[in-house]
Enzyme design. Structure first.
Site, PDB file in Angstrom:
ATOM      1  N   SER A   4     -49.923  28.954 -29.562  1.00  0.00           N
ATOM      2  CA  SER A   4     -48.879  29.723 -28.882  1.00  0.00           C
ATOM      3  C   SER A   4     -48.278  28.905 -27.734  1.00  0.00           C
ATOM      4  O   SER A   4     -47.050  28.760 -27.618  1.00  0.00           O
ATOM      5  CB  SER A   4     -49.498  31.027 -28.366  1.00  0.00           C
ATOM      6  OG  SER A   4     -48.643  31.690 -27.471  1.00  0.00           O
ATOM      7  N   LYS A  19     -44.372  26.565 -27.740  1.00  0.00           N
ATOM      8  CA  LYS A  19     -43.275  26.786 -26.783  1.00  0.00           C
ATOM      9  C   LYS A  19     -42.876  25.480 -26.091  1.00  0.00           C
ATOM     10  O   LYS A  19     -41.697  25.235 -25.835  1.00  0.00           O
ATOM     11  CB  LYS A  19     -43.694  27.850 -25.758  1.00  0.00           C
ATOM     12  CG  LYS A  19     -43.660  29.252 -26.387  1.00  0.00           C
ATOM     13  CD  LYS A  19     -44.076  30.337 -25.417  1.00  0.00           C
ATOM     14  CE  LYS A  19     -45.568  30.432 -25.297  1.00  0.00           C
ATOM     15  NZ  LYS A  19     -46.123  31.773 -25.276  1.00  0.00           N
TER      16      LYS A  19
HETATM   17  N1  URA Z   1     -50.246  32.358 -23.047  1.00  0.00           N
HETATM   18  C1  URA Z   1     -49.478  32.159 -24.120  1.00  0.00           C
HETATM   19  O1  URA Z   1     -48.360  31.693 -24.020  1.00  0.00           O
HETATM   20  N2  URA Z   1     -49.979  32.462 -25.336  1.00  0.00           N
HETATM   21  C2  URA Z   1     -51.202  32.971 -25.511  1.00  0.00           C
HETATM   22  O2  URA Z   1     -51.590  33.216 -26.623  1.00  0.00           O
HETATM   23  C3  URA Z   1     -51.982  33.195 -24.368  1.00  0.00           C
HETATM   24  C4  URA Z   1     -51.482  32.870 -23.143  1.00  0.00           C
END
Ligand code: URA
Ligand code: CA
Length: 433
Positions: A183, A187
């Site tokens: 995750s 990003k």
């Molecule tokens: N922060 C994130 O961006 N993703 C997660 O899964 C946990 C914390």
């Protein structure tokens, strides 16, 4: 391919192929795969884990599930930084101009605060005139001319992660290292990072309460970086208390300015220099960590780092006068003290509770739609390891409301004060590369 077969395969502990993971991510993003199947799959991952290859495939599938930021028009190695959730975490505000002054292009997309955590964009908007919404070509021009720009998120970045994170939140599957690691890294990759420095928090106030869990998360993210061609380093840092003294938007801008002047809080300064030193090494501006650290110290001493903040603020419409005279920042009407009840030593300060207290004063959002008050927040006066006397000031609330007894109680309760002396905890608890 059928989702039900892929759920069963993961349930039985087998590894999924790149094609299978692409199918899941694409299908879930467009709505072909329903939430109930995705929930079952996330739970299977929670219990069975994923191989390093699976995690990398999942990361890339999510990174490219929507828009991505193309930073190819910016010369140089784009080094991004990410912190796994902090309270009073003013680091981005300081690091962006600091590493820009070292010649690293900083093209940063940041978020707004929600709940107990603050957001860099809100903090910058405490500077009168500052615009966080720039068209993407202006954003890139600014980075090419003055090395730094910080804007709010634009476009539809990583929709797969957005949807999956929301689902995990309500299905008991947040706390899975492969899912957290993919995750976060998806990003960063979608935002155009060539190299990444991670600040993985550990301790009572962090997502990962113990150091071993934090290290595993850091290792998972560094391995994703290795497998996807983005050099990644993770610093493990302590969150048994908020970083620095200020929690709240304008208050943290002031603290950032002080730190760039060389007179900021010791913990905040050391963490910024540590993360920044790794950034300048990855960005090719220093041969090793020690020389990177010394270089950044010199940029603070010489005033070049502060000058870089002025350039960043001016280029985005903000008033650079604020940097010479922080009294021009929005100021709250009232100061309300929180006193210690007994003599003792500070053993911990629950960062999340301090963050929530600042939110209740109006510094943060209860929901995405809430308005915030940029002037208000909390200035801590005592930190872990300090001794206190009964009646001594623990913290000062800066507020525009007078009915704050609940907040006073919350801040008071966030302090763990005991009879026995206590050492200041080590700020940097490890490094993973
Ligand atoms: N922060 C994130 O961006 N993703 C997660 O899964 C946990 C914390
Ligand atoms: Ca702070």
């Amino acid at each position: 391919m059928r989702m039900v077969d892929l759920i069963a395969k993961k349930r039985d502990g087998q590894a999924l192929s790149k094609q299978e993971i692409d199918f899941i991510v694409a299908g879930y993003t467009c709505g072909d795969i329903p939430d109930y199947q995705m929930s079952a799959w996330a739970m299977a991952v929670y219990f069975q884990g994923m191989t390093a290859e699976e995690v990398s495939h999942l990361t890339m599938a999510m990174a490219f599930s929507g828009d991505t930021v193309d930073l190819s028009a910016i010369a140089g190695i784009k080094v991004d930084k990410h912190s796994t959730g902090g309270v009073g975490d003013t680091t981005t505000l300081i690091l962006a101009p600091l590493v820009a002054a070292a010649g690293i292009p900083v093209a940063k997309m940041s978020g707004r605060g929600l709940g107990h955590t603050g957001g860099t964009i809100d903090k910058l908007e405490a500077i009168p005139g500052f615009h966080a919404e720039l068209p993407i070509d202006r954003f890139i021009d600014n980075v090419n001319t003055i090395k730094a720009a910080v804007i709010g998120q634009t476009g539809n970045l990583t929709p797969a992660d957005k949807k999956l994170y929301g689902l995990r939140d309500v299905t008991g599957t947040v706390n899975s290292i492969p899912l957290i690691a993919s995750s976060i890294m998806s990003k960063k990759i979608a935002a155009g990072a060539d190299a990444i420095v991670l600040d993985v928090k550990t301790g009572a106030g962090a997502f990962m309460k113990d150091i071993e869990e934090a290290r595993q998360l850091a290792e998972a993210m560094v391995e994703i970086g290795r497998n996807t061609g983005r050099a990644t380093i993770a610093v493990l840092s302590d969150m048994s208390q908020p970083l620095g003294y200020a929690v709240g938007n304008a208050l943290e801008v002031r603290e950032a300015i002080e730190t760039l002047r060389g007179c900021g809080p010791d913990d905040l300064t050391r963490l910024v220099l540590t993360l920044g030193a790794h950034m300048v090494v990855l960005g090719g501006k220093a041969a090793d960590y020690e020389s990177g650290y010394a270089y950044l110290e010199e940029l603070i001493r010489s005033g070049e780092a502060l000058q870089a903040l002025k350039a960043l603020v001016t280029a985005q419409g903000g008033s650079a006068d604020v940097i010479d005279n922080p009294d021009l920042l929005p100021q709250a009407k009232h100061s309300i003290p929180v006193y210690a009840a007994a003599d003792g030593y500070v053993h911990a300060i629950q960062a999340e509770e301090i963050g929530l207290a600042a939110m209740l004063l109006g510094a943060g959002r209860q929901t995405k739609e809430s308005d915030i008050d940029l002037a208000v927040g909390i200035l801590l006066r005592k930190k872990v390891g300090d001794s206190v006397k009964a009646g001594e000031l623990l913290a000062m609330l800066h507020t525009n409301q007078l009915r704050v007894s609940e907040v006073v109680g919350k801040v008071f309760a966030a302090y763990d004060i005991r009879d026995t002396p206590c050492e200041e905890p080590p700020l940097i608890c490890g490094l993973v590369r």
